[in-house]
Design an enzyme around this catalytic site. Structure first.
Site, short mmCIF file in Angstrom:
data_model
loop_
_atom_site.label_atom_id
_atom_site.label_comp_id
_atom_site.label_asym_id
_atom_site.label_seq_id
_atom_site.Cartn_x
_atom_site.Cartn_y
_atom_site.Cartn_z
N HIS A 168 29.55 37.07 36.33
CA HIS A 168 28.49 37.39 37.15
C HIS A 168 27.56 38.48 36.84
CE1 HIS A 168 32.01 39.79 37.81
NE2 HIS A 168 31.35 40.85 38.43
N ASP B 8 35.08 40.65 35.37
CA ASP B 8 35.66 41.74 35.67
C ASP B 8 36.87 42.33 34.85
OD1 ASP B 8 33.59 42.65 37.42
OD2 ASP B 8 34.72 42.01 39.26
N ARG C 98 34.46 47.47 47.40
CA ARG C 98 34.74 46.52 46.41
C ARG C 98 36.45 46.68 46.09
NH1 ARG C 98 35.89 46.55 40.70
NH2 ARG C 98 34.93 44.86 39.54
N HIS D 30 29.21 39.46 32.69
CA HIS D 30 30.50 39.60 32.54
C HIS D 30 31.67 39.14 33.30
CE1 HIS D 30 29.38 42.27 35.84
NE2 HIS D 30 30.70 42.52 36.02
#
Ligand code: OGA
Ligand code: MN
Length: 281
Positions: free
Chosen positions: A256, A107, A272, A105
């Site tokens: 990723h 993000d 994150r 995908h």
């Protein structure tokens, strides 16, 4: 600082050496870091020791912060900018998003303004017999575009896909209000990087529900072919994490996925942040 940029040797990615992110970073050093980021798609710094505040401050050097839709459920207490990605439970309750990004995908591609990039800071990483587990794979959607025959490139230019938040299976179900704020959006399947002008494929099998102007069968076949093309071995860099790694990727040119080859009692804990982005063109 004695900054050194060491490309991984794969189609994307470089290690930045000689930078301590806990220290102030001057403008010239930052400009070098940002150039390396734009050029390599993935950059990482080893052996960092930073606080949540320093992580957020570093993210802000790249512009505004984007708030993750799942962040409200799993942010660091007192620090809404940071989402915890982890398999750890505390008193039986998950401390973060489990199994985040298990399939290929980019993000938040299902939003109108997907984040420019994402920064993961590794706090705990799993291992077995001293071998690292829980790697992350990155694919260069820019190198994948470059490798397409020109006739196919011409067929793809100008086309748009429908990105649907509800299309992807997730390890945890989105709440109705999270679905409501993410209606389907249309993005070009060939994106131009806003800073470098580099073209890249922007197609995700699990997020793209349709392609404008193609019937369902044709669209499905094209999405599958391109999604498989992007993740061919020659376009991939696989990161083996160590605690103290701070790694960032570009959500335009890079896709990723997390390798889920570990489980408790092997623990993985990442912090994150995401950077504000622009409307894909
Ligand atoms: C993410 C993600 C992958 C990983 O945080 O967006 O996909 O390896 N993480 O944790
Ligand atoms: Mn992700």
């Amino acid at each position: 600082m004695n900054l050194e940029i060491v490309p991984t040797g794969a189609a994307l990615g470089a290690e930045i050496r000689g930078v301590d992110l806990a220290q102030p970073i001057d403008e010239a050093t930052f400009a070098t870091i940002e150039r390396a980021y734009d050029e390599h798609g993935v950059i990482f710094f080893r052996d960092q020791r930073i606080t949540a505040e320093q992580h957020v401050a570093f993210t802000r050097r790249f512009g505004e912060i984007a708030y993750n839709i799942f962040g409200q459920r799993w942010s660091v207490p007192g620090c809404p900018e940071i989402v915890v990605v982890s398999n750890i439970t505390d008193d039986g309750k998950p401390i973060g998003i489990r199994r985040a990004g298990e399939y290929w995908h980019s993000d938040m591609c299902y939003t109108a303004r997907p984040p420019r990039g994402t920064i993961l800071y590794a706090i705990e990483t799993p291992e077995l017999l001293g071998l690292p587990l829980g790697d992350t794979e990155f694919a260069s959607a820019a190198a994948a575009w470059d490798a397409l025959p020109e006739s196919l490139q011409q067929r793809l230019l100008g086309r748009r896909a429908v990105f649907d938040f509800t299309a992807r299976k997730r390890a945890f179900p989105p709440k109705p209000e999270e679905i409501l704020v993410n209606p389907p959006v249309r993005h070009p399947i060939v994106r131009t990087h806003p800073r470098t002008g580099r073209k890249c494929l922007y197609v995700m099998r699990d997020d793209c529900a349709a392609i404008e102007g193609l019937d369902a069968e044709e669209a499905e076949a094209l999405i599958a072919a391109l999604a498989d093309h992007i993740v061919k071995p020659q376009f991939i860099y696989r990161h083996r994490w160590r605690p103290g790694d701070l790694l960032m990727w570009d959500n335009c040119t890079v896709q990723h996925r997390a390798i889920q080859d570990y489980d408790l009692p092997q623990r993985r804990k990442m912090h994150r942040t995401t950077m504000g982005g622009s409307v894909p063109v």
